[in-house]
Scaffold this motif. Structure first.
Motif, short mmCIF file in Angstrom:
data_model
loop_
_atom_site.label_atom_id
_atom_site.label_comp_id
_atom_site.label_asym_id
_atom_site.label_seq_id
_atom_site.Cartn_x
_atom_site.Cartn_y
_atom_site.Cartn_z
N GLN A 195 -9.64 -15.42 3.07
CA GLN A 195 -9.70 -16.84 2.75
C GLN A 195 -10.06 -17.73 3.94
O GLN A 195 -10.50 -18.87 3.74
CB GLN A 195 -8.37 -17.29 2.15
CG GLN A 195 -8.02 -16.59 0.85
CD GLN A 195 -6.74 -17.11 0.22
OE1 GLN A 195 -6.26 -18.20 0.56
NE2 GLN A 195 -6.17 -16.33 -0.69
N VAL A 196 -9.90 -17.22 5.14
CA VAL A 196 -10.19 -18.03 6.33
C VAL A 196 -11.42 -17.49 7.07
O VAL A 196 -12.43 -18.18 7.22
CB VAL A 196 -8.98 -18.10 7.28
CG1 VAL A 196 -9.32 -18.93 8.52
CG2 VAL A 196 -7.78 -18.70 6.55
N VAL A 197 -11.34 -16.25 7.50
CA VAL A 197 -12.40 -15.70 8.35
C VAL A 197 -13.69 -15.51 7.57
O VAL A 197 -14.76 -16.01 7.97
CB VAL A 197 -11.95 -14.38 9.00
CG1 VAL A 197 -13.06 -13.85 9.91
CG2 VAL A 197 -10.66 -14.57 9.79
N LEU A 198 -13.62 -14.78 6.45
CA LEU A 198 -14.84 -14.54 5.68
C LEU A 198 -15.38 -15.83 5.06
O LEU A 198 -16.60 -16.00 4.92
CB LEU A 198 -14.58 -13.50 4.59
CG LEU A 198 -14.36 -12.07 5.09
CD1 LEU A 198 -14.21 -11.12 3.90
CD2 LEU A 198 -15.50 -11.61 5.98
N ALA A 199 -14.48 -16.76 4.71
CA ALA A 199 -14.94 -18.05 4.18
C ALA A 199 -15.72 -18.81 5.25
O ALA A 199 -16.75 -19.42 4.96
CB ALA A 199 -13.74 -18.87 3.70
N TRP A 200 -15.25 -18.77 6.50
CA TRP A 200 -15.99 -19.41 7.60
C TRP A 200 -17.36 -18.77 7.76
O TRP A 200 -18.38 -19.47 7.90
CB TRP A 200 -15.20 -19.27 8.89
CG TRP A 200 -15.85 -19.93 10.08
CD1 TRP A 200 -15.59 -21.16 10.60
CD2 TRP A 200 -16.90 -19.38 10.90
NE1 TRP A 200 -16.40 -21.42 11.68
CE2 TRP A 200 -17.21 -20.34 11.88
CE3 TRP A 200 -17.59 -18.18 10.89
CZ2 TRP A 200 -18.19 -20.13 12.85
CZ3 TRP A 200 -18.57 -17.97 11.85
CH2 TRP A 200 -18.86 -18.93 12.81
N ALA A 201 -17.40 -17.44 7.77
CA ALA A 201 -18.67 -16.74 7.96
C ALA A 201 -19.64 -17.04 6.83
O ALA A 201 -20.84 -17.23 7.06
CB ALA A 201 -18.42 -15.23 8.07
N ALA A 202 -19.13 -17.10 5.61
CA ALA A 202 -20.00 -17.41 4.46
C ALA A 202 -20.55 -18.83 4.57
O ALA A 202 -21.73 -19.08 4.29
CB ALA A 202 -19.23 -17.22 3.16
N ASP A 203 -19.70 -19.77 4.95
CA ASP A 203 -20.15 -21.16 5.12
C ASP A 203 -21.25 -21.25 6.18
O ASP A 203 -22.25 -21.94 5.99
CB ASP A 203 -18.98 -22.06 5.53
CG ASP A 203 -18.04 -22.36 4.37
OD1 ASP A 203 -18.43 -22.11 3.21
OD2 ASP A 203 -16.92 -22.84 4.63
N HIS A 204 -21.04 -20.54 7.29
CA HIS A 204 -22.03 -20.61 8.36
C HIS A 204 -23.36 -20.00 7.92
O HIS A 204 -24.43 -20.56 8.20
CB HIS A 204 -21.52 -19.89 9.61
CG HIS A 204 -22.37 -20.13 10.81
ND1 HIS A 204 -22.36 -21.32 11.51
CD2 HIS A 204 -23.29 -19.35 11.43
CE1 HIS A 204 -23.21 -21.26 12.50
NE2 HIS A 204 -23.80 -20.08 12.48
N THR A 205 -23.29 -18.89 7.23
CA THR A 205 -24.51 -18.27 6.71
C THR A 205 -25.22 -19.21 5.75
O THR A 205 -26.45 -19.34 5.78
CB THR A 205 -24.18 -16.94 6.01
OG1 THR A 205 -23.76 -15.99 6.99
CG2 THR A 205 -25.39 -16.40 5.26
N GLU A 206 -24.46 -19.89 4.91
CA GLU A 206 -25.07 -20.82 3.95
C GLU A 206 -25.79 -21.96 4.66
O GLU A 206 -26.89 -22.36 4.26
CB GLU A 206 -24.01 -21.35 2.99
CG GLU A 206 -24.61 -22.17 1.86
CD GLU A 206 -23.58 -22.53 0.80
OE1 GLU A 206 -23.98 -22.89 -0.32
OE2 GLU A 206 -22.37 -22.45 1.09
N TYR A 207 -25.18 -22.52 5.69
CA TYR A 207 -25.87 -23.57 6.47
C TYR A 207 -27.18 -23.04 7.04
O TYR A 207 -28.20 -23.72 7.01
CB TYR A 207 -24.97 -24.08 7.60
CG TYR A 207 -23.93 -25.08 7.18
CD1 TYR A 207 -24.30 -26.33 6.67
CD2 TYR A 207 -22.57 -24.80 7.28
CE1 TYR A 207 -23.35 -27.27 6.29
CE2 TYR A 207 -21.61 -25.73 6.90
CZ TYR A 207 -22.01 -26.95 6.40
OH TYR A 207 -21.06 -27.88 6.02
N ARG A 208 -27.13 -21.83 7.58
CA ARG A 208 -28.33 -21.24 8.16
C ARG A 208 -29.41 -21.04 7.10
O ARG A 208 -30.59 -21.34 7.32
CB ARG A 208 -27.99 -19.89 8.81
CG ARG A 208 -27.12 -19.94 10.05
CD ARG A 208 -27.88 -20.29 11.31
NE ARG A 208 -29.09 -19.52 11.48
CZ ARG A 208 -29.17 -18.29 12.01
NH1 ARG A 208 -28.06 -17.69 12.44
NH2 ARG A 208 -30.32 -17.70 12.14
N LEU A 209 -29.02 -20.53 5.95
CA LEU A 209 -30.00 -20.28 4.89
C LEU A 209 -30.60 -21.57 4.35
O LEU A 209 -31.78 -21.61 3.97
CB LEU A 209 -29.34 -19.48 3.75
CG LEU A 209 -28.94 -18.03 4.09
CD1 LEU A 209 -28.12 -17.43 2.95
CD2 LEU A 209 -30.18 -17.18 4.36
#
Length: 376
Positions: free
Chosen positions: A220-234
């Protein structure tokens, strides 16, 4: 003594003035960078010498997890850093880990049938709400069994003082969780525990924290952060500035570009140099090497004339009359950040100074790739 050396007389010897001239900060930094460059090649990691490489949006480093999304984007896209790297801190961390921490683990911690391994690589993929992401990086020393299978990984952090540390930093917990998941997958084991070590660079005092894998924190914290960052990049959007801790902006290498300093700059693009801003010389070079379509602003070209010979230079711009001038066409220039007067305005009796082009103008002139929009 060789014949060549025998033929060298006093006229060939270095003078005291030459020796003293070679003892300066720039020569030391140049020597240290060359030393690092060579060591990266000798260590089989020549990719560390290529600052222009941009990671895929889905790829994450364990050490970047839970850090400010905007700072990580600036770093990934090789934005011009405003501060020199803390090489002394990096050097101490490496030496402490290799010379003291590994020996401590081997001599004072391991028992029969257990050993110390210097490092291990993790590289795994995992599904998230935005698709599959990759986490790749290298661990600190691990205690392993006779088959070199991890039993107890460690992570070592050096700080100026550890007096006020009473719990692990969330960045470091996130990094450690990535190692636990990656090592578990790599060795097909269920690795759920490790030790985080903080040590003072001043006193060598140390504190140890037992880390246990927390699936809720990971999902809920670490993977959510990583997913958010990937989405910004995409989406090719620059994330908002959202540091985990209030103090992060103070030490960030992009605080002026991000608009978090009291210098009047606002959050802006990844590319270009802040106008009329003083950058460390090595950061000017690394940025221009990573972004060869960009140029050096005239204020920096005056400060570093050797770089003006090596890279293209933007024109001075007048924000009153709108005219621009080549660097060599303006006479009243010095090596300070003081701006020269506009020749056109001066001839009309109007007081006006010349400035570096604004970042939008730098981007228009140079048309760099990977231009991202600021998230409002």
């Amino acid at each position: 003594m060789t014949q060549e050396n025998q033929n060298n007389g006093p006229d060939d010897w270095a003078t005291l003035d030459e020796l003293l001239d070679n003892l300066n900060g720039d020569s030391f930094q140049d020597w240290y960078r060359e030393r690092q460059y060579r060591q990266n090649i000798e260590n089989g990691t020549p990719y560390f010498n290529n600052p222009g490489d941009i990671p895929e949006p889905e790829r994450h480093s364990p050490s970047s997890l839970l850090q400010c999304q905007r700072k990580i984007s600036y770093r990934q896209y090789n934005a011009a850093a405003e501060q020199s790297d803390p090489q002394g801190i990096f050097w101490f961390g490496t030496r402490f880990e290799e010379d003291l921490a590994s020996s401590f683990l081997e001599c004072a911690v391991t028992a029969t049938g257990t050993y110390v391994r210097n490092t291990d690589w993790i590289d795994f993929k995992i599904d998230t709400d935005v698709g599959e992401i990759q986490i790749k990086g290298a661990t600190d020393p691990l205690i392993v069994d006779c088959d070199s299978t991890p039993i107890l990984p460690t992570e070592i952090k050096t700080k100026s003082s550890i007096e006020n540390i009473d719990s692990p930093n969330r960045h470091h917990r996130a990094q450690f969780h990535a190692y636990l998941v990656g090592l578990s997958e790599k060795y097909e084991i269920d690795l759920t525990e490790g030790v985080l070590m903080y040590v003072s660079r001043d006193s060598l005092d140390a504190k140890f924290f037992h880390i246990q894998f927390d699936s809720e924190f990971w999902d809920q914290v670490v993977l959510a952060w990583a997913a958010d960052h990937t989405e910004y990049r995409l989406r090719r959007q620059l994330p908002p500035p959202e540091p985990e801790y209030d103090w992060e902006c103070k030490f960030c290498s992009y605080q002026h570009r991000c608009g978090q300093a009291s210098t009047g700059y606002e959050a802006t693009h990844l590319h270009g140099f802040l106008p009329d801003f003083e950058y460390p010389r090595e950061k000017i070079v690394s940025y221009l090497e990573a972004n060869p379509e960009m140029r050096i602003p005239p204020t920096l070209a005056i400060q570093h004339p050797d770089l003006a010979d090596r890279f293209d230079v933007y024109n001075w711009q007048c924000r009153v009359c709108g005219e621009s001038f080549r660097l060599e066409d303006v006479s009243d220039q010095s090596d300070s950040l003081g701006s020269p007067n506009c020749p056109t305005c001066a001839s009309d009796g109007i007081p006006a100074t010349l400035h570096d082009p604004r970042i939008d103008e730098q981007i228009r002139i140079s048309t760099p790739t990977n231009v991202m929009e600021v998230e409002q």
